[in-house]
Structures are given as C-alpha cells and as structure tokens.
Scaffold this motif. Structure first.
Motif, PDB file in Angstrom:
ATOM      1  N   THR A  26      47.675  39.596  40.956  1.00  0.00           N
ATOM      2  CA  THR A  26      47.241  38.649  41.987  1.00  0.00           C
ATOM      3  C   THR A  26      46.109  39.182  42.863  1.00  0.00           C
ATOM      4  N   ARG A  27      45.814  40.464  42.785  1.00  0.00           N
ATOM      5  CA  ARG A  27      44.685  41.020  43.537  1.00  0.00           C
ATOM      6  C   ARG A  27      43.414  41.057  42.689  1.00  0.00           C
ATOM      7  N   ARG A  28      43.423  40.320  41.602  1.00  0.00           N
ATOM      8  CA  ARG A  28      42.311  40.342  40.650  1.00  0.00           C
ATOM      9  C   ARG A  28      41.013  39.805  41.259  1.00  0.00           C
ATOM     10  N   ARG A  29      39.924  40.289  40.734  1.00  0.00           N
ATOM     11  CA  ARG A  29      38.596  39.779  41.067  1.00  0.00           C
ATOM     12  C   ARG A  29      38.024  39.167  39.805  1.00  0.00           C
ATOM     13  N   MET A  30      37.790  37.877  39.832  1.00  0.00           N
ATOM     14  CA  MET A  30      37.345  37.164  38.638  1.00  0.00           C
ATOM     15  C   MET A  30      35.829  37.272  38.465  1.00  0.00           C
TER      16      MET A  30
END
Length: 217
Positions: A132-136
């Motif tokens: 959920t802390r991803r950077r797309m």
C-alpha cells in the motif's frame, strides 16, 4: 541469471568494478562458489537469486542476510483464471514479500495490465490491499494518443495506425507498431502494448470502436 552473468563479466564492468565481475571466494575452501544458473554471488558479496513463482523461497537468505531488493517481473498471464490470480496474490503476500529483510527491503513489480481482474490492475485502480506504500509509474502505452482505422483487404479487415506519438521512437516507432498489429492482431496489441486490459484478445471489433445507441434502431 545467465544474461546477468554475461553483463557482470563484460570488460567495462570488470574494469570499473572488479569485485562485482568476480565470483565470491569461500574463505574456508578458497574456491569460487555460487556462480551458477540459480544464483550469482560476487566477490563484493552482492548476491542475486533467480526464482520462479513455484519455487520455495520463504526463509531464503545468504548467511544471516535476507533479500533486501525483490524484483517481481511479468508473473501474470492473459489466461489466468480468478483462482490463479488469487493463488499468485497469496504467493506474493505470504511467501515472496515476507522472505525479504525487515525495515529496508525494496520491491519492484513490473507488469502490464493483462486483464481487469489482474493483480496489477488492482494496484493501478488502488484496490490492492498489499504493498500500500507503492509508488506507481505508468501504465505507459507504446503509442500515446493512438488512433487507427479499419481498411478492407483481400485477407480481411486491416487495422492501420493513423495517429499517435511513440513513447520509445528508437525502439518501437509507428512502423514497428504497425507491423506488430498486422502480425499479432489489434486485440493483442491493445492489451500487451497499450495496456487496455478491458479489450478481449482477438476481438475483430475492439471496444474503442464501439458506439452506444440511446434507443434501438
């Protein structure tokens, strides 16, 4: 792994980073070790493991070190059923990600959006409940602003690109993209290259061509 091995042994790498281009020497035996099909371990102690989704990796480590950089690359297929997608998600969340080191692990997930229910599609649409802390970054289409039309030919309908700007002109320009459409079909091109995951592969009439009538004729 074999491709990476060849890159590490390239003269320009060896000249700049000799410890990276050389295998790890076991201090106990004095012999080179871990430079094989499944693992590369260099003299600098950098270690790379190449694994499939079906291989057990939970608890995998080198000495006391767990993986701190995990690359998940192209694990989804257009033929994945909901069961397979759920199974792969379970392997990611219960096996692969927990295998990484705590506190300093980094994860890169490289995947096009195969279909609307794919794992990557759920991440792009902000529905995934893990990482959920991803950077797309992306999705990045092969041709931005793609426009095309259909021409009748003796062999059937031909989809012809009429507009758009290639993202990687030197690698996949308009000519290359047009050939891919002719060879692979417009449906496959829109899915694999344009990331339009709601287009069924093999469609003769892609959804971008559809028009909706307010009333039946």
């Amino acid at each position: 792994i074999r491709f990476v091995s060849d890159l590490l042994r390239a003269p320009r790498i060896a000249a700049a980073f000799p410890l990276v281009a050389s295998p790890y020497i076991d201090p106990g035996t004095g012999m080179a070790t871990d430079w094989r099909a499944g693992r590369i371990r260099t003299a600098s102690r950098f270690t790379l493991d190449g694994l499939g989704m079906d291989q057990a990796i939970r608890g995998r480590k080198v000495g006391e070190d767990r993986p701190d950089f995990i690359v998940i690359d192209d694990i989804e297929s257009s033929t994945d059923t909901p069961y397979m997608t759920k199974k792969k998600e379970g392997i990611l969340t219960r096996v692969i990600i927990p295998a990484g080191s705590r506190g300093d692990r980094a994860i890169v997930f490289i995947q096009n959006m195969i279909h609307p229910q794919s794992i990557m599609a759920s991440m792009v649409k902000r529905k995934a409940t893990f990482m959920t802390r991803r950077r797309m970054s992306g999705p990045v289409p092969q041709i931005r602003g793609l426009a095309y039309e259909v021409e009748s030919t003796p062999t059937g309908p031909q989809f012809v690109i009429t507009g758009g700007e290639p993202t990687w002109p030197a690698y996949a320009g308009i000519d290359v993209s047009q050939q891919e459409i002719e060879d692979e079909g417009i449906g496959a091109f829109l899915i694999e290259k344009q990331h339009e995951e709601d287009v069924a592969e093999g469609d003769k009439f892609p959804r971008g061509m559809w028009r909706y009538a307010k009333t039946a004729p």
